[in-house]
Scaffold this motif. Structure first.
Motif, PDB file in Angstrom:
ATOM      1  N   TYR A  31     -38.323  30.098  26.801  1.00 19.18           N
ATOM      2  CA  TYR A  31     -39.177  31.181  27.303  1.00 19.18           C
ATOM      3  C   TYR A  31     -40.619  30.984  26.855  1.00 19.18           C
ATOM      4  O   TYR A  31     -41.560  31.152  27.642  1.00 19.18           O
ATOM      5  N   THR A  32     -40.828  30.601  25.598  1.00 23.30           N
ATOM      6  CA  THR A  32     -42.179  30.406  25.082  1.00 23.30           C
ATOM      7  C   THR A  32     -42.886  29.266  25.804  1.00 23.30           C
ATOM      8  O   THR A  32     -44.050  29.394  26.201  1.00 23.30           O
ATOM      9  N   ALA A  33     -42.193  28.135  25.975  1.00 29.16           N
ATOM     10  CA  ALA A  33     -42.795  27.004  26.683  1.00 29.16           C
ATOM     11  C   ALA A  33     -43.184  27.394  28.104  1.00 29.16           C
ATOM     12  O   ALA A  33     -44.275  27.045  28.595  1.00 29.16           O
ATOM     13  N   SER A  34     -42.309  28.121  28.782  1.00 26.42           N
ATOM     14  CA  SER A  34     -42.589  28.547  30.147  1.00 26.42           C
ATOM     15  C   SER A  34     -43.783  29.493  30.202  1.00 26.42           C
ATOM     16  O   SER A  34     -44.644  29.386  31.090  1.00 26.42           O
ATOM     17  N   MET A  35     -43.864  30.431  29.253  1.00 29.86           N
ATOM     18  CA  MET A  35     -44.970  31.389  29.245  1.00 29.86           C
ATOM     19  C   MET A  35     -46.307  30.726  28.898  1.00 29.86           C
ATOM     20  O   MET A  35     -47.339  31.076  29.463  1.00 29.86           O
ATOM     21  N   VAL A  36     -46.309  29.768  27.971  1.00 30.04           N
ATOM     22  CA  VAL A  36     -47.550  29.036  27.680  1.00 30.04           C
ATOM     23  C   VAL A  36     -47.997  28.267  28.927  1.00 30.04           C
ATOM     24  O   VAL A  36     -49.175  28.250  29.279  1.00 30.04           O
ATOM     25  N   GLY A  37     -47.039  27.627  29.608  1.00 28.45           N
ATOM     26  CA  GLY A  37     -47.363  26.942  30.851  1.00 28.45           C
ATOM     27  C   GLY A  37     -47.934  27.884  31.889  1.00 28.45           C
ATOM     28  O   GLY A  37     -48.891  27.544  32.607  1.00 28.45           O
ATOM     29  N   ASP A  38     -47.380  29.094  31.987  1.00 25.43           N
ATOM     30  CA  ASP A  38     -47.903  30.092  32.913  1.00 25.43           C
ATOM     31  C   ASP A  38     -49.356  30.436  32.616  1.00 25.43           C
ATOM     32  O   ASP A  38     -50.190  30.539  33.517  1.00 25.43           O
ATOM     33  N   ASN A  39     -49.664  30.654  31.335  1.00 26.65           N
ATOM     34  CA  ASN A  39     -51.033  31.015  30.960  1.00 26.65           C
ATOM     35  C   ASN A  39     -52.014  29.897  31.278  1.00 26.65           C
ATOM     36  O   ASN A  39     -53.130  30.157  31.754  1.00 26.65           O
ATOM     37  N   ILE A  40     -51.609  28.659  31.029  1.00 26.51           N
ATOM     38  CA  ILE A  40     -52.471  27.528  31.374  1.00 26.51           C
ATOM     39  C   ILE A  40     -52.650  27.440  32.884  1.00 26.51           C
ATOM     40  O   ILE A  40     -53.758  27.186  33.392  1.00 26.51           O
ATOM     41  N   TYR A  41     -51.574  27.659  33.625  1.00 28.15           N
ATOM     42  CA  TYR A  41     -51.636  27.620  35.088  1.00 28.15           C
ATOM     43  C   TYR A  41     -52.639  28.632  35.629  1.00 28.15           C
ATOM     44  O   TYR A  41     -53.480  28.307  36.479  1.00 28.15           O
ATOM     45  N   TYR A  42     -52.574  29.872  35.157  1.00 29.18           N
ATOM     46  CA  TYR A  42     -53.479  30.900  35.666  1.00 29.18           C
ATOM     47  C   TYR A  42     -54.936  30.599  35.314  1.00 29.18           C
ATOM     48  O   TYR A  42     -55.844  30.851  36.112  1.00 29.18           O
ATOM     49  N   LEU A  43     -55.171  30.058  34.114  1.00 37.88           N
ATOM     50  CA  LEU A  43     -56.539  29.677  33.744  1.00 37.88           C
ATOM     51  C   LEU A  43     -57.043  28.563  34.655  1.00 37.88           C
ATOM     52  O   LEU A  43     -58.165  28.624  35.176  1.00 37.88           O
ATOM     53  N   ALA A  44     -56.222  27.532  34.865  1.00 40.17           N
ATOM     54  CA  ALA A  44     -56.635  26.415  35.718  1.00 40.17           C
ATOM     55  C   ALA A  44     -56.836  26.872  37.160  1.00 40.17           C
ATOM     56  O   ALA A  44     -57.784  26.443  37.838  1.00 40.17           O
ATOM     57  N   LEU A  45     -55.956  27.744  37.638  1.00 40.14           N
ATOM     58  CA  LEU A  45     -56.089  28.235  39.005  1.00 40.14           C
ATOM     59  C   LEU A  45     -57.398  28.987  39.194  1.00 40.14           C
ATOM     60  O   LEU A  45     -58.120  28.777  40.184  1.00 40.14           O
ATOM     61  N   SER A  46     -57.735  29.876  38.262  1.00 37.40           N
ATOM     62  CA  SER A  46     -58.980  30.636  38.388  1.00 37.40           C
ATOM     63  C   SER A  46     -60.201  29.720  38.293  1.00 37.40           C
ATOM     64  O   SER A  46     -61.178  29.891  39.028  1.00 37.40           O
ATOM     65  N   TRP A  47     -60.134  28.715  37.409  1.00 40.92           N
ATOM     66  CA  TRP A  47     -61.257  27.790  37.243  1.00 40.92           C
ATOM     67  C   TRP A  47     -61.514  27.007  38.532  1.00 40.92           C
ATOM     68  O   TRP A  47     -62.643  26.934  39.014  1.00 40.92           O
ATOM     69  N   VAL A  48     -60.456  26.432  39.095  1.00 43.43           N
ATOM     70  CA  VAL A  48     -60.619  25.633  40.308  1.00 43.43           C
ATOM     71  C   VAL A  48     -61.035  26.508  41.481  1.00 43.43           C
ATOM     72  O   VAL A  48     -61.874  26.117  42.303  1.00 43.43           O
ATOM     73  N   ALA A  49     -60.482  27.726  41.565  1.00 44.98           N
ATOM     74  CA  ALA A  49     -60.824  28.612  42.672  1.00 44.98           C
ATOM     75  C   ALA A  49     -62.293  29.011  42.629  1.00 44.98           C
ATOM     76  O   ALA A  49     -62.971  29.050  43.673  1.00 44.98           O
ATOM     77  N   VAL A  50     -62.811  29.295  41.438  1.00 43.64           N
ATOM     78  CA  VAL A  50     -64.226  29.658  41.303  1.00 43.64           C
ATOM     79  C   VAL A  50     -65.125  28.478  41.663  1.00 43.64           C
ATOM     80  O   VAL A  50     -66.160  28.634  42.325  1.00 43.64           O
ATOM     81  N   ARG A  51     -64.726  27.266  41.246  1.00 45.84           N
ATOM     82  CA  ARG A  51     -65.549  26.089  41.530  1.00 45.84           C
ATOM     83  C   ARG A  51     -65.483  25.668  42.995  1.00 45.84           C
ATOM     84  O   ARG A  51     -66.433  25.070  43.510  1.00 45.84           O
ATOM     85  N   ALA A  52     -64.377  25.947  43.672  1.00 45.55           N
ATOM     86  CA  ALA A  52     -64.191  25.466  45.043  1.00 45.55           C
ATOM     87  C   ALA A  52     -64.632  26.465  46.099  1.00 45.55           C
ATOM     88  O   ALA A  52     -64.813  26.092  47.258  1.00 45.55           O
TER      89      ALA A  52
END
Length: 417
Positions: A31-52
């Motif tokens: 559960y912890t590994a999955s949740m850390v991955g989720d948090n990284i995913y949302y950060l990366a998604l917002s970063w790329v969306a703002v830049r694109a």
């Protein structure tokens, strides 16, 4: 389809505390590994969306997963109960991992714009509709009922750790290898959960419940789950209390805090300290429950914690400086973390095991599907009436959850095993 390792009811680490149970620790690590991955995913998604794209386009990308999640959540609860939460979580994590790694590869070799981000967000939202109910139903199948409160505390600690570690790891990935590296790291962390879950032993359902599920349709399963909630003297008011609490909590602590920091001149650093205070309080509450394993008079404690937390939310808009705001945020985190963990533990111990996915889906639909819709309304209300009155109004809505919990006799008197 691989066989699910099942264990007869009552045979999972009888008498062993959850924090010393290897089976529970495997679940917690996954559960912890999955949740850390989720948090990284949302950060990366917002970063790329703002830049694109434009800010409006970026906001649309971030919000696009909410619609399928809200529309399909109740059906996801049926899926979790029919096929078993462990199997559904494994399949969900495998799909999410594949989707994130595919986008990571695409970003590494090309600059495709926004369309793959929109598709990824839609996939995540759709998978979340079955993932969230299954995640909520799984703890009751990996440990005994008397350990579920402790498991809720451990789950809260995992969420706090993921929120603290995910953002720096995502930022480091972007800094060292760009968005592709951040997405790749998120996918790999989600992938870590799969082999751990494959080794997880789950408690099987009584034969009668398994046979009944095989004879019914999905629609009848959904209706039966809703009927189970409606007729239950604890679950019905409990879900209503959770709904009021979440509706009053989300606006102030997500949108409102940003607006308050801007109005008072606290800056990004001040807002960060306030958020850190909230995280500290919530983590302390989770640690308390994980260590003690059970609090007496759970219904009363949850109700009074909701009421006191709502008062603290209203007070946050009137503190004189950032130091006082941090202190109030610690109190909010402590009370919200305590009430949330107790409500979650009561939900798991009061619901029938065969219905837990559907029960979790209903409570998650309110928390994850409906409360996000209140955030733009909250921001608009602050623009019209100011932070103080709107914070107080939200605190009043949150406090209604405590009123419901105290007014419902069976919920008020509810105890954990």
């Amino acid at each position: 389809m691989t066989a699910v390792p099942v264990t007869p009811a009552g045979a999972l680490a009888a008498g062993r505390p959850a924090h010393r149970d290897a089976n529970v620790l495997r679940w917690l690590a996954a559960y912890t590994a999955s949740m850390v991955g989720d948090n990284i995913y949302y950060l990366a998604l917002s970063w790329v969306a703002v830049r694109a794209g434009s800010p409006a386009q970026a906001g649309a990308v971030m919000a696009v997963s909410a619609l399928p999640r809200a529309l399909l959540m109740l059906g996801g609860g049926v899926v979790a109960d029919r096929f078993g939460p462990r199997r559904v979580v494994i399949g969900s994590d495998a799909v999410r991992c594949a989707a994130v790694l595919a986008v990571a590869g695409l970003l590494y070799f090309a600059d495709p714009g926004l369309w793959p981000l929109v598709l990824l967000a839609l996939v995540f939202g759709t998978v979340d509709a079955v993932f969230v109910p299954a995640v909520g139903a799984l703890p009751a199948r990996v440990t005994s009922r008397d350990q579920l409160a402790r498991v809720q505390g451990m789950r809260g600690l995992a969420i706090r750790f993921a929120s603290v570690a995910g953002a720096p790891l995502g930022g480091l990935g972007i800094a060292l290898g760009g968005p592709a590296a951040a997405f790749g790291l998120a996918g790999l962390l989600i992938a870590v959960s799969v082999p751990l879950l494959l080794r997880l032993r789950v408690r099987d359902l009584p034969p009668r419940e398994t046979a009944d599920a095989a004879r019914t349709t999905a629609w009848r399963d959904l209706v039966a789950g809703l009927r189970h909630i409606r007729r239950h003297r604890v679950l019905a008011p409990l879900i209503l209390a959770i709904a009021f609490g979440d509706l009053g909590f989300v606006g102030p602590l997500n949108v409102g805090l940003t607006l308050l920091a801007d109005e008072r001149g606290w800056g990004a650093s001040g807002m960060g300290w306030v958020l850190a205070g909230f995280g500290t309080g919530a983590g302390t509450a989770s640690l308390l429950l994980a260590a003690r394993g059970r609090l007496p008079h759970a219904g009363h404690v949850a109700a009074y914690a909701i009421l006191a937390g709502s008062a603290a939310i209203g007070a946050l808009a009137y503190v004189p400086d950032v130091v006082a705001a941090v202190g109030v945020a610690v109190l909010i985190g402590l009370l919200a973390g305590l009430s949330g963990a107790l409500c979650g533990a009561l939900l798991q111990t009061q619901a029938e095991a065969a219905c837990l996915g559907r029960v979790t889906a209903v409570s998650s639909l309110v928390s994850l599907g409906l409360t996000p819709l209140s955030m733009p309304l909250f921001a608009a209300a602050v623009g019209a009436w100011g932070t103080g009155p709107v914070f107080v109004a939200s605190a009043t809505v949150c406090g209604l959850g405590g009123v419901v919990a105290l007014a419902a006799r069976d919920l008020r008197r509810a105890e954990l095993p």
